[in-house]
Design an enzyme around this catalytic site. Structure first.
Site, PDB file in Angstrom:
ATOM      1  N   ILE A 191       0.814  -1.217   0.000  1.00 61.41           N
ATOM      2  CA  ILE A 191       0.000   0.000   0.000  1.00 61.41           C
ATOM      3  C   ILE A 191       0.846   1.265   0.000  1.00 61.41           C
ATOM      4  CG2 ILE A 191      -2.038  -1.037   1.037  1.00 61.41           C
ATOM      5  CD1 ILE A 191      -1.118  -0.112   3.765  1.00 61.41           C
ATOM      6  N   GLY A 192       2.166   1.126  -0.045  1.00 61.15           N
ATOM      7  CA  GLY A 192       3.013   2.306  -0.091  1.00 61.15           C
ATOM      8  C   GLY A 192       4.424   1.930  -0.448  1.00 61.15           C
ATOM      9  N   GLY A 248       8.514   3.899  -0.731  1.00 59.55           N
ATOM     10  CA  GLY A 248       9.349   5.085  -0.646  1.00 59.55           C
ATOM     11  C   GLY A 248      10.770   4.771  -1.025  1.00 59.55           C
ATOM     12  N   GLY A 249      11.630   5.765  -0.910  1.00 64.14           N
ATOM     13  CA  GLY A 249      13.001   5.608  -1.342  1.00 64.14           C
ATOM     14  C   GLY A 249      13.751   4.546  -0.570  1.00 64.14           C
ATOM     15  N   MET A 250      13.380   4.292   0.682  1.00 68.30           N
ATOM     16  CA  MET A 250      14.129   3.352   1.507  1.00 68.30           C
ATOM     17  C   MET A 250      13.321   2.148   1.962  1.00 68.30           C
ATOM     18  SD  MET A 250      17.299   3.510   2.177  1.00 68.30           S
ATOM     19  CE  MET A 250      18.648   4.591   1.740  1.00 68.30           C
ATOM     20  N   VAL A 304       5.569  -0.269   2.445  1.00 74.72           N
ATOM     21  CA  VAL A 304       4.506  -0.382   3.440  1.00 74.72           C
ATOM     22  C   VAL A 304       3.489  -1.391   2.921  1.00 74.72           C
ATOM     23  CG1 VAL A 304       2.749   0.799   4.802  1.00 74.72           C
ATOM     24  CG2 VAL A 304       4.830   2.021   4.140  1.00 74.72           C
ATOM     25  N   LYS A 338       5.432  -1.339   8.038  1.00 74.38           N
ATOM     26  CA  LYS A 338       6.497  -0.596   7.356  1.00 74.38           C
ATOM     27  C   LYS A 338       7.759  -1.451   7.425  1.00 74.38           C
ATOM     28  CE  LYS A 338       6.965   3.875   7.748  1.00 74.38           C
ATOM     29  NZ  LYS A 338       7.300   5.254   8.245  1.00 74.38           N
ATOM     30  N   ASP A 361       8.979  17.044   9.521  1.00 73.64           N
ATOM     31  CA  ASP A 361       8.692  16.631   8.143  1.00 73.64           C
ATOM     32  C   ASP A 361       7.185  16.588   7.903  1.00 73.64           C
ATOM     33  OD1 ASP A 361       9.427  15.936   5.551  1.00 73.64           O
ATOM     34  OD2 ASP A 361       9.401  13.786   5.972  1.00 73.64           O
TER      35      ASP A 361
END
Length: 483
Positions: A143-144, A146-148, A151, A166, A259
């Site tokens: 569901i997600g 990112g760069g690292m 999820v 995560k 952030d």
């Protein structure tokens, strides 16, 4: 192998016989027998690893590999279930002469239709991936990304409880990314608020660190605006005020988020807002070392003082006010305050002592009232002491646009907007693996500082060289600045 002369028949027969009589091996598992036999031959020096790989490639079809992955996945798929699905697929007139790869895809689709696999699991099995378990949690979908890290939506194998996990794959771990991940776990463990995503569990499994949080059915604010369009003042106030409550709770516990951005604010279809991603958070707790004392944040939403090398490591809660103001601006305009140019240009715009003007805000937020734009302006003042000084002040200033039940207002607005699908499946690359070997009103009160537009600030607008590097799960960006 015998025909090619690469191995004697007696050697092959002996290896196969030892495999078939070994504990746990069944005669029906022909693929397992082939692989195990080849392993024996390689171990005893009769066959090279490259030759064994060539045998696998020339012997096993994609359907064979799909079956093998399915049986080893721990998803409850038995040989009988797979046989039934394959037989049903092959009986279809259109499948009489298709290749094994198409049959494998059709079998996977049938298992999805039967509810035995999710689309994500089927796609992974077709790629030969077998790992769907992290601790006590079974992976259902992604569901997600990112760069690292990634999820996932997962389910507790005994309780049946849906959660979000995560994951930080071991192959992408650096000392800094691991510290950010551990730091987020510690921060979430210290906080408990209805508008903060709640941590449930954390651990290390094989080659990945993972953190388990509650699953929220909805969209992050970035996707919500892109999909549904600009928000009305009352809906924007309802969402941002909930995020402000979460930030206020963090600030009370001496934690500055650093952030805040649309991608880190999740809006549930029940209207409840959750703040995410504390990996870059700075703790001011007595005796606790600050994590990531350098300049961190996301360039479109970063506060000016976070870009100043002299103050970056000690920014206070006013930095989150500015970032939340940038986010509020985004919700009613569809863009961050400084959308054009490269990262260096954006950094200089944030550092310019002259804030974005009220006239500019009003022009871009065409459907927002003057008073509402005044609140945005009060959050975006460049000098920290000129902004709202607490999240309570922000919430109070948004009060004129807050409906009696903000959560209900958000839910009603989302239900009357174009239908969203928060469960779109991600197409994963070869690096996205969990395998051990592969390592986005009537009355109005003026806001703060609403006399003349501020044109001066004590902050010096240095021309900075900005280098950006990806840092943690999500799309958070760390900005390294040199004077």
């Amino acid at each position: 192998m015998i025909d090619s002369g690469s191995i004697e028949k007696s050697v092959l027969n002996a290896a196969e016989s030892s495999v078939r009589t070994s504990p746990g091996m069944t005669a029906a598992d022909e693929i397992g027998i082939i692989r195990a036999t080849l392993n024996v031959l390689v171990t005893k020096g009769h066959l090279g690893e490259a030759d064994a790989a060539n045998v696998i490639g020339s012997t096993l079809t994609q359907l064979d590999l799909f079956r093998e992955a399915s049986l080893a996945s721990g998803l409850g798929l038995t040989s009988q279930v797979l046989n039934d699905a394959e037989n049903a697929v092959r009986l279809l007139p259109d499948n009489k002469s298709v290749d094994e790869a198409a049959i494998a895809k059709a079998v996977a689709d049938r298992l999805v239709e039967q509810g035995l696999l999710t689309p994500f699991q089927a796609a992974q099995l077709l790629m030969g991936r077998k790992k769907f378990q992290l601790g006590h949690y079974r992976i259902l979908s992604q569901i997600g990304k990112g760069g690292m890290g990634l999820v996932f939506l997962a389910e507790h194998e005994l309780m049946g409880r849906k959660v979000a996990i995560k994951v930080l794959p071991r192959k992408k771990v650096t000392e800094q990314s691991e510290e950010a991940f551990r730091h987020e776990i510690r921060m979430l463990g210290r906080l408990d608020h209805e508008n903060l995503v709640r941590a449930i569990d954390a651990g290390f499994d094989g080659n990945v660190f993972y953190m388990v949080t509650e699953f929220i059915d909805g969209l992050d604010l970035n996707r919500l605006v892109k999909q549904y369009g600009r928000l009305t003042d009352d809906v924007a106030a309802s969402i941002i005020s909930q995020a402000a409550r979460a930030l206020g709770h963090a600030h009370e516990n001496k934690i500055v988020h650093r952030d805040v951005k649309p991608g880190n604010i999740f809006v549930g279809f029940d209207g409840c807002v959750k703040l995410l991603d504390l990996g870059l958070a700075r703790s001011e707790a007595d005796g606790e070392a600050s994590s990531f004392s350098g300049v961190v944040g996301t360039i479109d939403y970063i506060a000016p003082e976070q870009l100043d090398k002299n103050s970056a490591g000690s920014v206070g809660s006013a930095a989150d006010v500015y970032s939340l103001g940038c986010t509020l601006y985004y919700t009613v305009t569809g863009n961050p305050p400084y959308p054009g140019g490269d990262r260096g240009h954006k950094a200089r715009a944030h550092l310019d002592p002259k804030p974005i003007s009220k006239r500019e805000i009003q022009k871009n937020a065409k459907h927002s009232s003057t008073g509402f734009c005044d609140v945005i302006y009060g959050m975006l003042l460049k000098e920290p002491s000129d902004r709202y000084q607490s999240m309570d002040e922000v919430i109070d200033s948004l009060g004129n646009w807050l409906p009696q039940n903000p959560q209900q207002a958000v839910m009603n607005w989302m239900s009357s907007s174009p239908e969203a699908n928060p469960h779109d499946e991600w197409v994963l690359s070869g690096d996205d693996l969990l395998e051990d070997g592969n390592e986005n009103i009537a009355l109005e009160q003026p806001g703060r500082g609403l006399g003349q537009d501020q044109s001066q600030s004590s902050m010096q607008a240095e021309v900075l060289q900005v280098a950006v590097r990806s840092i943690i799960v999500g799309v958070g960006v760390s900005v390294l600045v040199a004077g």
